[in-house]
Design a protein around this motif. Structure first.
Motif, PDB file in Angstrom:
ATOM      1  N   TYR A 103       2.655   1.730  29.840  1.00 53.13           N
ATOM      2  CA  TYR A 103       2.680   0.789  28.931  1.00 53.13           C
ATOM      3  C   TYR A 103       3.493  -0.239  28.859  1.00 53.13           C
ATOM      4  O   TYR A 103       3.283  -1.197  27.918  1.00 53.13           O
ATOM      5  CB  TYR A 103       2.294   1.281  27.567  1.00 53.13           C
ATOM      6  CG  TYR A 103       1.343   2.347  27.488  1.00 53.13           C
ATOM      7  CD1 TYR A 103      -0.242   1.853  27.475  1.00 53.13           C
ATOM      8  CD2 TYR A 103       1.448   3.698  27.179  1.00 53.13           C
ATOM      9  CE1 TYR A 103      -1.195   2.775  27.445  1.00 53.13           C
ATOM     10  CE2 TYR A 103       0.218   4.623  27.082  1.00 53.13           C
ATOM     11  CZ  TYR A 103      -1.034   4.034  27.154  1.00 53.13           C
ATOM     12  OH  TYR A 103      -1.773   5.133  27.252  1.00 53.13           O
ATOM     13  N   ARG A 104       4.348  -0.347  29.952  1.00 46.47           N
ATOM     14  CA  ARG A 104       5.350  -1.447  30.104  1.00 46.47           C
ATOM     15  C   ARG A 104       5.998  -1.572  28.593  1.00 46.47           C
ATOM     16  O   ARG A 104       6.493  -2.646  28.273  1.00 46.47           O
ATOM     17  CB  ARG A 104       4.501  -2.869  30.335  1.00 46.47           C
ATOM     18  CG  ARG A 104       4.376  -2.571  32.010  1.00 46.47           C
ATOM     19  CD  ARG A 104       3.752  -3.889  32.294  1.00 46.47           C
ATOM     20  NE  ARG A 104       3.404  -4.086  33.687  1.00 46.47           N
ATOM     21  CZ  ARG A 104       3.098  -5.228  34.301  1.00 46.47           C
ATOM     22  NH1 ARG A 104       2.794  -6.088  33.724  1.00 46.47           N
ATOM     23  NH2 ARG A 104       3.039  -5.286  35.737  1.00 46.47           N
ATOM     24  N   VAL A 105       6.468  -0.578  28.056  1.00 42.93           N
ATOM     25  CA  VAL A 105       7.301  -0.582  26.664  1.00 42.93           C
ATOM     26  C   VAL A 105       8.876  -0.945  27.003  1.00 42.93           C
ATOM     27  O   VAL A 105       9.137  -1.761  26.135  1.00 42.93           O
ATOM     28  CB  VAL A 105       7.067   0.563  25.928  1.00 42.93           C
ATOM     29  CG1 VAL A 105       7.892   0.420  24.552  1.00 42.93           C
ATOM     30  CG2 VAL A 105       5.823   0.777  25.603  1.00 42.93           C
ATOM     31  N   PRO A 113      10.311  -3.135  28.869  1.00 38.25           N
ATOM     32  CA  PRO A 113      10.938  -4.451  28.782  1.00 38.25           C
ATOM     33  C   PRO A 113      10.925  -5.038  27.503  1.00 38.25           C
ATOM     34  O   PRO A 113      11.810  -5.669  27.113  1.00 38.25           O
ATOM     35  CB  PRO A 113       9.874  -5.242  29.571  1.00 38.25           C
ATOM     36  CG  PRO A 113       9.031  -4.418  30.481  1.00 38.25           C
ATOM     37  CD  PRO A 113       9.142  -3.084  29.731  1.00 38.25           C
ATOM     38  N   LEU A 114      10.190  -4.704  26.501  1.00 40.07           N
ATOM     39  CA  LEU A 114      10.075  -4.852  25.390  1.00 40.07           C
ATOM     40  C   LEU A 114      11.408  -4.243  24.411  1.00 40.07           C
ATOM     41  O   LEU A 114      11.907  -4.951  23.691  1.00 40.07           O
ATOM     42  CB  LEU A 114       8.863  -4.429  24.328  1.00 40.07           C
ATOM     43  CG  LEU A 114       7.652  -5.224  24.447  1.00 40.07           C
ATOM     44  CD1 LEU A 114       6.531  -4.680  23.778  1.00 40.07           C
ATOM     45  CD2 LEU A 114       8.133  -6.560  23.972  1.00 40.07           C
ATOM     46  N   TYR A 173      14.125  -3.508  25.915  1.00 40.65           N
ATOM     47  CA  TYR A 173      15.417  -4.142  26.426  1.00 40.65           C
ATOM     48  C   TYR A 173      15.401  -5.481  25.857  1.00 40.65           C
ATOM     49  O   TYR A 173      16.528  -5.992  25.939  1.00 40.65           O
ATOM     50  CB  TYR A 173      15.432  -3.918  27.719  1.00 40.65           C
ATOM     51  CG  TYR A 173      15.557  -2.469  28.304  1.00 40.65           C
ATOM     52  CD1 TYR A 173      16.224  -1.576  27.640  1.00 40.65           C
ATOM     53  CD2 TYR A 173      15.196  -2.072  29.830  1.00 40.65           C
ATOM     54  CE1 TYR A 173      16.169  -0.345  28.130  1.00 40.65           C
ATOM     55  CE2 TYR A 173      15.291  -0.932  30.455  1.00 40.65           C
ATOM     56  CZ  TYR A 173      15.838  -0.121  29.427  1.00 40.65           C
ATOM     57  OH  TYR A 173      15.817   1.259  30.035  1.00 40.65           O
ATOM     58  N   ALA A 174      14.576  -6.078  25.568  1.00 42.16           N
ATOM     59  CA  ALA A 174      14.559  -7.568  25.018  1.00 42.16           C
ATOM     60  C   ALA A 174      14.855  -7.378  23.556  1.00 42.16           C
ATOM     61  O   ALA A 174      15.362  -8.336  22.664  1.00 42.16           O
ATOM     62  CB  ALA A 174      13.151  -7.968  25.052  1.00 42.16           C
ATOM     63  N   PRO A 196      16.871  -2.020  33.614  1.00 38.70           N
ATOM     64  CA  PRO A 196      15.934  -3.241  33.229  1.00 38.70           C
ATOM     65  C   PRO A 196      15.380  -3.829  34.528  1.00 38.70           C
ATOM     66  O   PRO A 196      14.359  -4.158  34.505  1.00 38.70           O
ATOM     67  CB  PRO A 196      16.957  -4.283  32.667  1.00 38.70           C
ATOM     68  CG  PRO A 196      18.155  -3.376  32.237  1.00 38.70           C
ATOM     69  CD  PRO A 196      18.363  -2.187  33.027  1.00 38.70           C
ATOM     70  N   SER A 197      16.119  -3.629  35.675  1.00 37.55           N
ATOM     71  CA  SER A 197      15.355  -4.196  36.841  1.00 37.55           C
ATOM     72  C   SER A 197      14.161  -3.390  37.168  1.00 37.55           C
ATOM     73  O   SER A 197      13.413  -3.970  38.005  1.00 37.55           O
ATOM     74  CB  SER A 197      16.478  -4.070  38.095  1.00 37.55           C
ATOM     75  OG  SER A 197      17.118  -2.787  38.159  1.00 37.55           O
ATOM     76  N   ALA A 226      12.275  -2.358  35.022  1.00 36.70           N
ATOM     77  CA  ALA A 226      11.193  -2.510  33.828  1.00 36.70           C
ATOM     78  C   ALA A 226      11.001  -4.049  34.009  1.00 36.70           C
ATOM     79  O   ALA A 226      11.439  -4.827  33.198  1.00 36.70           O
ATOM     80  CB  ALA A 226      11.980  -2.577  32.537  1.00 36.70           C
ATOM     81  N   VAL A 227      10.030  -4.424  35.089  1.00 31.71           N
ATOM     82  CA  VAL A 227       9.628  -5.763  35.251  1.00 31.71           C
ATOM     83  C   VAL A 227       8.665  -6.392  34.332  1.00 31.71           C
ATOM     84  O   VAL A 227       7.719  -5.518  33.981  1.00 31.71           O
ATOM     85  CB  VAL A 227       8.959  -5.974  36.887  1.00 31.71           C
ATOM     86  CG1 VAL A 227       8.556  -7.175  37.079  1.00 31.71           C
ATOM     87  CG2 VAL A 227      10.047  -5.288  37.627  1.00 31.71           C
ATOM     88  N   ILE A 228       8.770  -7.425  33.779  1.00 32.56           N
ATOM     89  CA  ILE A 228       7.907  -7.912  32.857  1.00 32.56           C
ATOM     90  C   ILE A 228       6.578  -8.166  33.366  1.00 32.56           C
ATOM     91  O   ILE A 228       6.309  -8.438  34.461  1.00 32.56           O
ATOM     92  CB  ILE A 228       8.279  -9.497  32.596  1.00 32.56           C
ATOM     93  CG1 ILE A 228       9.457  -9.581  31.940  1.00 32.56           C
ATOM     94  CG2 ILE A 228       7.261 -10.082  31.569  1.00 32.56           C
ATOM     95  CD1 ILE A 228      10.077 -11.065  31.457  1.00 32.56           C
TER      96      ILE A 228
END
Lengths: 306, 286
Positions: B115-117, B119-120, B122-123, B281-282, B284-286
């Motif tokens: 779910y690409r959580v 990046p969120l 880490y932001a 983080p690398s 966890a690509v946006i």
């Protein structure tokens, strides 16, 4: 608020973003980050949102390097690209976790959640699971997540992807409202019309390079190699006769009931055109600039750099 | 009157919350709590626990009731005694617990990947270390929480019915809890490492089971081919069973302290490293 000084980003041997320099001032407003797929938009946003450190140069947000910097991250909100959210999860629970990750708790968290949901118009539907929400509703929840901690900078990566026209317009209104309240909004898109509808101030990226920065008019004026096209509607022969005497004329094309002029430095010719029309020396009924829009600017810039 | 530029309302106080790792662990716990999987495993482990408590009561009766004296020899032959009995309290640290850890732990990181959580996260002011600590902590706390009643309840019951001379040693928790901590960390690290390599929660479950069973099979294969018994130090299932045996001082544990420590450190180090690399983080690509 944002400054990049020859900041670049590499993914191993692949250059995601060439050394780039620009600044965005403090205060509210919308800036469009425009470019085709693979232009480096997401790379730039990754740098700004502190997900990755620059491979070279310097990135500063609120005067500090954003990479793993809680002081910066607490002041920005990110809405990444994509629509995947845990389908069985309730939106309010997800928002609560995101708020807590920002350092909110108790009554402050409740108040922030209520305010963010109110702002995005989802106050009465936050109890739904993501599976029961439309794409537009999910996008609003993602935006609410970014607004929970009251960010001064809001970064959105392709927020309009997959939204229907109504949801798209609704989101645009919302972003304009936030910008009006003092939030600096940085929104990326590869669709020109979206950015053109949303803002006049753009950053134009192409193949990992920043091609232009400013308003569409400002950028267009810098494109000396491409004369501006003006369509003058009226008696074509009389209009053409007047036009050929103008030193700025680069080319002329006759159309039915109109003449299309290609002119360098339109700022010089337009006052004379206005005077001639006012004095009745030329039968001018309408004047349309044909390539002073974002679409034309984008085409010229990418063609020049291809 | 001049027109002033819009100003933002004062930002909320962002220094009141809990540490991010704790927030993430609580969120994972709440998610598990709402799932049906907890009821199934709760029932299964409860049944095992009731059997354990029953055995302790039977042993107490055999020792104290004169009418049951004729059965003592038979009972001693059937039921484990001494240190082996103490270590046996943690029998659930076998396939059932591994299965639970795989089902729950397999999705811990993979779900966020799907779910690409990340990046969120880490932001937000969440570091990769916070994230890793949360996932590793939760995956390790789960087997620890399951095994805790298997240490404390038999011990408390033995003390209550038979005092200091009951079937469970009075010092048993002091010996078993460190063993539970080590094997829980082993299970947690393997689950999180495997989950970090998967793209979906289901694949994560497969990865965990594959790693556990695969390394066990590999250890047996190497031992079979070379005759080197120490190869079993690669076997995570055997390692988990060995630690209680070592801590209670069994005469013939599955392996000694050194190979057990080496194998456990290898697994924990390797899978924590994998998880740390895969959650940068690398990645966890946006």
């Amino acid at each position: 608020m944002i400054s990049l000084d020859r900041a670049s980003l590499r993914y191993g041997p692949i250059l995601g973003l060439s050394p780039t320099t620009f600044e965005l001032p403090d205060g509210g407003g919308i800036t469009g980050l425009l470019g085709p797929n693979g232009a480096g938009k997401s790379s730039l946003l990754q740098l700004l949102s502190g997900l990755l450190p620059p491979s070279g140069g310097e990135v500063r947000v609120f005067g500090q390097a954003p990479f793993r910097n809680p002081a910066v991250l607490a002041r920005l909100g990110l809405v990444p690209e994509g629509d995947r959210l845990p389908s069985g999860l309730r939106a309010d629970r997800w928002l609560r976790m995101m708020g807590e990750l920002s350092g909110l708790s108790g009554e402050a968290l409740k108040a922030a959640q209520a305010r963010a949901l109110e702002t995005v118009g989802m106050a009465d539907r936050a109890h739904l699971t993501f599976a029961r929400m439309s794409k537009g509703m999910r996008q609003r929840i993602r935006l609410a997540q970014a607004l929970l901690h009251g960010p001064e900078l809001l970064i959105l990566d392709e927020p309009f992807n997959g939204l229907d026209p109504e949801a798209r317009l609704g989101l645009m209104d919302l972003l304009r409202r936030l910008a009006g309240e003092g939030v600096r909004v940085l929104v990326s898109s590869h669709i020109l019309s979206e950015i053109a509808q949303l803002t006049d101030r753009i950053l134009l990226l192409f193949r990992g390079r920043l091609l232009a920065e400013g308003t569409v008019t400002e950028i267009r004026q810098l494109l000396d190699r491409h004369p501006v096209e003006l369509r003058l509607t009226g008696e074509p022969l009389d209009l053409a006769r007047w036009a050929v005497e103008q030193p700025e004329l680069a080319a002329l094309r006759m159309e039915e009931g109109a003449v299309v002029l290609s002119v360098r430095s339109p700022r010089d010719i337009l006052p004379r055109l206005q005077q001639a029309a006012a004095a009745g020396r030329i039968p001018l009924r309408a004047l349309d600039p044909l390539d002073l829009n974002l679409d034309a600017v984008f085409q010229y810039l990418t063609k020049d750099h291809a | 009157m001049p027109i002033y530029a819009p100003t933002l309302p004062p930002a909320p106080d962002l220094n009141q919350g809990q540490p991010p790792a704790l927030v993430l662990m609580r969120f994972d716990l709440a998610r598990l709590w709402r799932q049906k999987i907890g009821r199934f495993f709760g029932f299964a482990f409860l049944m095992v626990l009731i059997v354990k408590l029953t055995v302790i009561y039977v042993k107490y009766l055999l020792d104290t009731n004169a009418a049951l004296r004729p059965m003592q020899d038979f009972a001693k032959a059937v039921l484990s005694q001494g240190a082996e009995f103490q270590a046996g309290l943690l029998d659930p640290a076998s396939y059932l617990l591994w299965f639970l850890v795989a089902l729950v732990g397999g999705g811990l990181v993979a779900r966020d990947t799907l779910y690409r959580v990340r990046p969120l996260m880490y932001a937000h002011p969440v570091s990769p270390r916070d994230y890793l600590v949360a996932k590793l902590g939760f995956a390790s706390a789960l087997p620890f929480a399951v095994l805790l009643p298997f240490v404390l309840l038999p011990w408390a019951m033995s003390l209550m019915v038979a005092g200091l001379h009951g079937p469970v040693w009075p010092t048993a928790p002091l010996r078993l809890l460190p063993a539970v901590a080590v094997l829980s960390l082993l299970m947690g690290a393997m689950a999180v490492g495997a989950s970090a390599m998967a793209a979906t929660p289901r694949a994560g479950v497969g990865w965990v089971l594959g790693l556990v069973l695969g390394t066990s099979a590999l250890a047996s294969l190497v031992q079979g081919l070379t005759g080197f018994v120490g190869a079993q130090a690669l076997n995570p299932v055997l390692l988990a069973q060995t630690w209680p045996q070592l801590f209670v001082g069994m005469d013939r544990p599955f392996m000694g302290w050194f190979p057990a420590a080496l194998g456990t450190a290898f697994h924990i180090g390797l899978w924590t490293f994998v998880a740390a690399r895969r959650t940068l983080p690398s990645e966890a690509v946006i």
